[in-house]
Design an enzyme around this catalytic site. Structure first.
Site, PDB file in Angstrom:
ATOM      1  N   LYS A   1      37.365  86.563  54.093  1.00 47.99           N
ATOM      2  CA  LYS A   1      36.483  85.401  54.035  1.00 47.99           C
ATOM      3  C   LYS A   1      37.270  84.226  54.595  1.00 47.99           C
ATOM      4  O   LYS A   1      38.287  83.829  53.996  1.00 47.99           O
ATOM      5  CB  LYS A   1      36.099  85.104  52.587  1.00 47.99           C
ATOM      6  CG  LYS A   1      35.195  86.172  51.930  1.00 47.99           C
ATOM      7  CD  LYS A   1      35.149  85.957  50.421  1.00 47.99           C
ATOM      8  CE  LYS A   1      33.991  86.675  49.752  1.00 47.99           C
ATOM      9  NZ  LYS A   1      34.112  86.635  48.273  1.00 47.99           N
TER      10      LYS A   1
ATOM     11  N   GLU B   1      21.814  86.050  47.201  1.00 47.33           N
ATOM     12  CA  GLU B   1      21.999  86.510  48.579  1.00 47.33           C
ATOM     13  C   GLU B   1      20.774  87.244  49.080  1.00 47.33           C
ATOM     14  O   GLU B   1      20.830  87.966  50.075  1.00 47.33           O
ATOM     15  CB  GLU B   1      23.253  87.384  48.686  1.00 47.33           C
ATOM     16  CG  GLU B   1      24.512  86.602  48.341  1.00 47.33           C
ATOM     17  CD  GLU B   1      25.802  87.359  48.625  1.00 47.33           C
ATOM     18  OE1 GLU B   1      25.743  88.522  49.081  1.00 47.33           O
ATOM     19  OE2 GLU B   1      26.870  86.783  48.390  1.00 47.33           O
TER      20      GLU B   1
HETATM   21  P1  PGA Z   1      30.906  84.722  46.415  1.00 45.14           P
HETATM   22  O1  PGA Z   1      30.556  86.259  46.348  1.00 45.14           O
HETATM   23  O2  PGA Z   1      30.686  84.246  47.810  1.00 45.14           O
HETATM   24  O3  PGA Z   1      29.967  84.119  45.407  1.00 45.14           O
HETATM   25  O4  PGA Z   1      32.350  84.581  46.003  1.00 45.14           O
HETATM   26  C1  PGA Z   1      30.811  87.140  47.384  1.00 45.14           C
HETATM   27  C2  PGA Z   1      31.742  88.254  46.939  1.00 45.14           C
HETATM   28  O5  PGA Z   1      32.208  88.271  45.794  1.00 45.14           O
HETATM   29  O6  PGA Z   1      32.064  89.115  47.750  1.00 45.14           O
HETATM   30 ZN    ZN Z   2      33.521  90.083  46.076  1.00 43.98          ZN
END
Ligand code: PGA
Ligand code: ZN
Length: 432
Positions: free
Chosen positions: A337, A205
């Site tokens: 998400k 990231e």
């Molecule tokens: P991921 O990580 O998008 O790889 O799941 C983001 C998070 O764990 O917040």
């Molecule tokens: Zn997370």
């Protein structure tokens, strides 16, 4: 009607890890057009909506031809003639068409890209930016950002156990000022790593690669970076960690490989609680694994009166799981998400559940991202209060941060930074 869906199309594009993902386009009768992309996680929860990949030898099995075909075939046929401003109706049509609980038949990556593209098209058809279309005249706040400085865990070859070492600036005057602070800290951290011979590139990231001999060395270096940037740890800048403990968990034990330590549930919670006591930590995500509700409850008792405790892999953006966790006294914030839920409407339901419980809510990107800026609009338009996008580098991250600057400017005198109000009440109280 001008907002009637006339065409839905998808193609394969490439994400920030160079992996295939789905781009969806939606056109309305009045000519309005919307576009969105499916993001992809690396540290995924088992209870997430299902990302449909082709398997086989091509692209390491990560192809999305099946998901693209689902959009261009069944989904396009089902949505034609529906009203794009009825997001709930469109999302329900897709989930019913899929017919599985986790959207595994058509693929959550197909469905989420279309769901977000419908939102984009509907806003365009209304002549509004997405955040303003979602806010629908209500007063909304600019979110408090969590910004990654060091990446670790599944995003950095497990170089550290903790996945995200982030900062938060709840006392900034605006999101613009929060970004200026983050830029200072990110730069100072990079200089510090270079000066000490530990600069070794970036994690998934965009945070600095975590060349540390222990998880605590990472925490110490983060505190030093804040100090070197001219800001005050625990006063204007706080630490936020995503432990992503799912990745550390096997057969009822937690293993911190870097610290050569092995714990049961109580030991793991105690280790994190010890960090919370000794460092200026304001927020902790996933200190225990996705099925360890009892561990979440213990962590809540240990430190959540004064620290944000976020459920990601355990809650997977699911309203029922948020309510169940709250009833068990576990957690005080939910990570939102959209692709974990599969549709815009399901993600919004998880956020609404959090709000009705006076929990915090953090709209979040995934480690696999694109230039898509949908989540900046969701965080503002839904008045989520917080947003997590990754580091302060790389354009799939900066695209979202920069969009938030445009939104703040468009709000003009009405722009209010969420600051402490973003947290559950007892956590907010510690900042007053
Ligand atoms: P991921 O990580 O998008 O790889 O799941 C983001 C998070 O764990 O917040
Ligand atoms: Zn997370």
């Amino acid at each position: 009607m001008k907002t009637t869906v006339t065409a839905v199309r998808a193609r394969q594009i490439w994400d920030s890890r160079g992996r295939p993902t789905v781009e969806a386009e939606v056109t309305l009768a009045g000519g309005a057009y919307g576009r969105a992309h499916a993001p992809a996680g690396a540290s995924r929860g088992a209870h997430e909506a299902w990302e449909l990949r082709d398997g086989g030898p091509r692209f390491g099995g990560l192809g999305v031809d099946g998901a693209v075909a689902a959009v261009n075939g069944e989904i396009a046929a089902r949505l034609a003639g529906l009203d794009a401003t009825d997001q709930a109706g469109i999302d329900a049509a897709m989930t019913e068409l899929d017919g599985t609980a986790n959207l595994s038949r058509l693929g959550a990556n197909a469905i989420v890209a279309v769901s977000l593209a419908v939102l984009d098209a509907a806003a365009a058809g209304s002549g509004l930016a997405r955040w303003a279309y979602l806010a629908a005249g209500r007063k909304v706040r600019m979110p408090l950002p969590e910004i990654q400085i060091f990446g670790g865990g599944a995003h950095a070859g497990r170089r550290t156990d903790v996945q995200d070492f982030m900062i938060m600036a709840p006392r900034a005057g605006s999101i613009r000022e929060a970004f200026e602070i983050a830029a200072d800290v990110f730069r100072a951290a990079g200089t510090l790593m270079a000066d000490t011979g530990r600069l070794a590139g970036a994690a998934d990231e965009g945070g600095w690669w975590p060349m540390f001999a222990s998880n605590e060395e990472a925490l110490d270096t983060l505190v030093q970076s804040i100090e070197r940037s001219g800001h005050r740890p625990g006063e204007d800048v706080f630490i936020s960690l995503d432990v992503a403990a799912n990745e550390l968990h096997a057969e009822g034990r937690y293993r911190l490989g870097l610290d050569d330590a092995d714990f049961g549930r109580e030991g793991m919670v105690e280790r994190v609680a010890d960090w919370v006591r000794r460092y200026p930590i304001l927020s902790i995500e996933d200190p225990v694994s996705q099925d360890d509700l009892q561990g979440f409850r213990l962590a809540t008792e240990a430190f959540a009166a004064t620290t944000q405790l976020i459920g990601d892999d355990i809650l997977v953006t699911d309203a029922a799981r948020v309510r169940r966790a709250a009833a068990a006294g576990a957690g005080n914030a939910v990570l939102v998400k959209v692709n974990q839920a599969g549709t815009v409407s399901r993600a919004k339901a998880a956020l609404d559940a959090a709000r009705s419980l006076s929990w915090g809510a953090i709209v979040s990107a995934r480690s696999g991202e694109t230039e898509d800026v949908s989540i900046a609009h969701l965080a503002v338009g839904w008045d989520a209060g917080q947003i997590k996008v990754g580091s302060f580098a790389r354009s799939e991250r900066m695209a979202k941060w920069n969009e938030l600057l445009r939104i703040e400017e468009a709000m003009g005198a009405d722009a209010v930074y969420a600051g402490p109000s973003a947290f559950a009440p007892s956590v907010a109280e510690t900042l007053r």
